[in-house]
Design an enzyme around this catalytic site. Structure first.
Site, PDB file in Angstrom:
ATOM      1  N   ASP A  71       0.852  -1.195   0.000  1.00 32.85           N
ATOM      2  CA  ASP A  71       0.000   0.000   0.000  1.00 32.85           C
ATOM      3  C   ASP A  71       0.887   1.244   0.000  1.00 32.85           C
ATOM      4  O   ASP A  71       2.095   1.146   0.200  1.00 32.85           O
ATOM      5  CB  ASP A  71      -1.009  -0.004   1.162  1.00 32.85           C
ATOM      6  CG  ASP A  71      -0.391   0.085   2.544  1.00 32.85           C
ATOM      7  OD1 ASP A  71       0.801  -0.251   2.698  1.00 32.85           O
ATOM      8  OD2 ASP A  71      -1.099   0.474   3.477  1.00 32.85           O
ATOM      9  N   TYR A  73       2.948   4.662   0.905  1.00 35.73           N
ATOM     10  CA  TYR A  73       3.623   5.140   2.120  1.00 35.73           C
ATOM     11  C   TYR A  73       2.623   5.960   2.936  1.00 35.73           C
ATOM     12  O   TYR A  73       1.904   6.791   2.387  1.00 35.73           O
ATOM     13  CB  TYR A  73       4.827   6.004   1.762  1.00 35.73           C
ATOM     14  CG  TYR A  73       5.928   5.271   1.019  1.00 35.73           C
ATOM     15  CD1 TYR A  73       6.643   4.234   1.623  1.00 35.73           C
ATOM     16  CD2 TYR A  73       6.269   5.640  -0.285  1.00 35.73           C
ATOM     17  CE1 TYR A  73       7.663   3.573   0.945  1.00 35.73           C
ATOM     18  CE2 TYR A  73       7.298   4.976  -0.972  1.00 35.73           C
ATOM     19  CZ  TYR A  73       7.987   3.951  -0.348  1.00 35.73           C
ATOM     20  OH  TYR A  73       8.988   3.285  -1.018  1.00 35.73           O
ATOM     21  N   PHE A  84       6.689   1.819  -4.253  1.00 37.04           N
ATOM     22  CA  PHE A  84       8.099   1.939  -3.855  1.00 37.04           C
ATOM     23  C   PHE A  84       8.722   3.304  -4.172  1.00 37.04           C
ATOM     24  O   PHE A  84       9.837   3.588  -3.755  1.00 37.04           O
ATOM     25  CB  PHE A  84       8.969   0.822  -4.470  1.00 37.04           C
ATOM     26  CG  PHE A  84       8.632  -0.547  -3.959  1.00 37.04           C
ATOM     27  CD1 PHE A  84       9.079  -0.975  -2.717  1.00 37.04           C
ATOM     28  CD2 PHE A  84       7.855  -1.414  -4.722  1.00 37.04           C
ATOM     29  CE1 PHE A  84       8.760  -2.241  -2.241  1.00 37.04           C
ATOM     30  CE2 PHE A  84       7.525  -2.680  -4.251  1.00 37.04           C
ATOM     31  CZ  PHE A  84       7.979  -3.088  -3.013  1.00 37.04           C
ATOM     32  N   HIS A 193      10.771  -9.842   0.621  1.00 39.81           N
ATOM     33  CA  HIS A 193      10.572  -8.402   0.429  1.00 39.81           C
ATOM     34  C   HIS A 193      11.899  -7.650   0.551  1.00 39.81           C
ATOM     35  O   HIS A 193      12.777  -8.055   1.315  1.00 39.81           O
ATOM     36  CB  HIS A 193       9.584  -7.892   1.487  1.00 39.81           C
ATOM     37  CG  HIS A 193       8.986  -6.563   1.162  1.00 39.81           C
ATOM     38  ND1 HIS A 193       9.606  -5.374   1.485  1.00 39.81           N
ATOM     39  CD2 HIS A 193       7.827  -6.232   0.537  1.00 39.81           C
ATOM     40  CE1 HIS A 193       8.848  -4.375   1.075  1.00 39.81           C
ATOM     41  NE2 HIS A 193       7.768  -4.865   0.493  1.00 39.81           N
TER      42      HIS A 193
END
Length: 228
Positions: A71, A73, A84, A193
């Site tokens: 989701d 920031y 990202f 991740h």
């Protein structure tokens, strides 16, 4: 959803056509109402004009790579509609820093570490978050609003209607999306991740960026310039 509400979804025509039935479904109407309410009465990210920004740079048929985030920031001034990514003036977020480190490992050179990834989006990289909005300070706060149904529909439609896309699925959450993708006509790259909590357990050294370009090249598609 009324015709006027349908037309108010700020997503380019080719993408709207790809998933047009979603906009007519009850869940999407409820999602729209909840998100609109939260923008009116609280602090929500990204800016409303950037909710669907990931779709702004190319048509579905020109999608080469999908990089799936969870989701936006949730810190003020950071999210800007691309997974990202953040504005160039901001400090590089920790996960993105590890993405840059991995590219440098793969290519053996220093790269452009500008934290605004629009340069990738312009080349056909869909920087898609599973949830497209979030409440300030509360990660995953909109995860149960219906966004996942919508972004799953995008992934399914891309998988069904297009060919030779590289899907980068990082972390347990993103890896589950493998179920929506036809691996006989697309490339799926999975790892842990890039977060500092897990990157050293297999993200650093995954070689995903070179593998993606090898696959694109094999299928007569232009490679992504990850470096400059």
């Amino acid at each position: 959803m009324s015709a006027s509400e349908h037309s108010n979804v700020k997503i380019p025509p080719a993408w709207k056509t790809l998933v047009e039935e979603e906009f007519e479904k009850t869940y999407f109407k409820e999602l729209s109402a909840k998100v609109r309410e939260e923008y009116l009465h609280g602090e929500v990210f990204p800016h409303p004009s950037k909710i669907f920004r990931a779709f702004d740079y190319f048509d579905p048929e020109d999608t080469k790579v999908v990089i799936l985030g969870q989701d936006p920031y949730h810190t003020p001034g950071v999210a800007h509609g691309l997974s990202f990514s953040t504005e160039s003036a901001n400090k590089i977020p920790p996960s993105l820093l590890n993405i840059f480190k991995e590219i440098e490992l793969e290519y053996g050179t220093s790269i452009n570490r500008d934290s605004d990834l629009t340069r990738w989006a312009k080349q056909g990289v869909l920087l898609l978050n599973a949830s497209l909005t979030v409440k300030s300070g509360l990660a995953n706060s909109h995860a149960k609003y219906g966004w996942h149904m919508f972004t799953d529909a995008v992934i399914k439609a891309l998988s069904a209607k297009e060919e030779n896309i590289v899907f980068m699925l990082w972390g347990a959450f993103a890896s589950k999306k493998e179920l929506e993708i036809d691996s006989s006509k697309h490339k799926i790259l999975k790892s842990v991740h890039p977060s500092p909590l897990s990157a050293h357990r297999g993200f650093l050294g995954c070689n995903h960026f070179k593998l993606a370009n090898e696959y694109l090249k094999q299928n007569n598609r232009t490679e992504i310039d990850w470096v400059s």
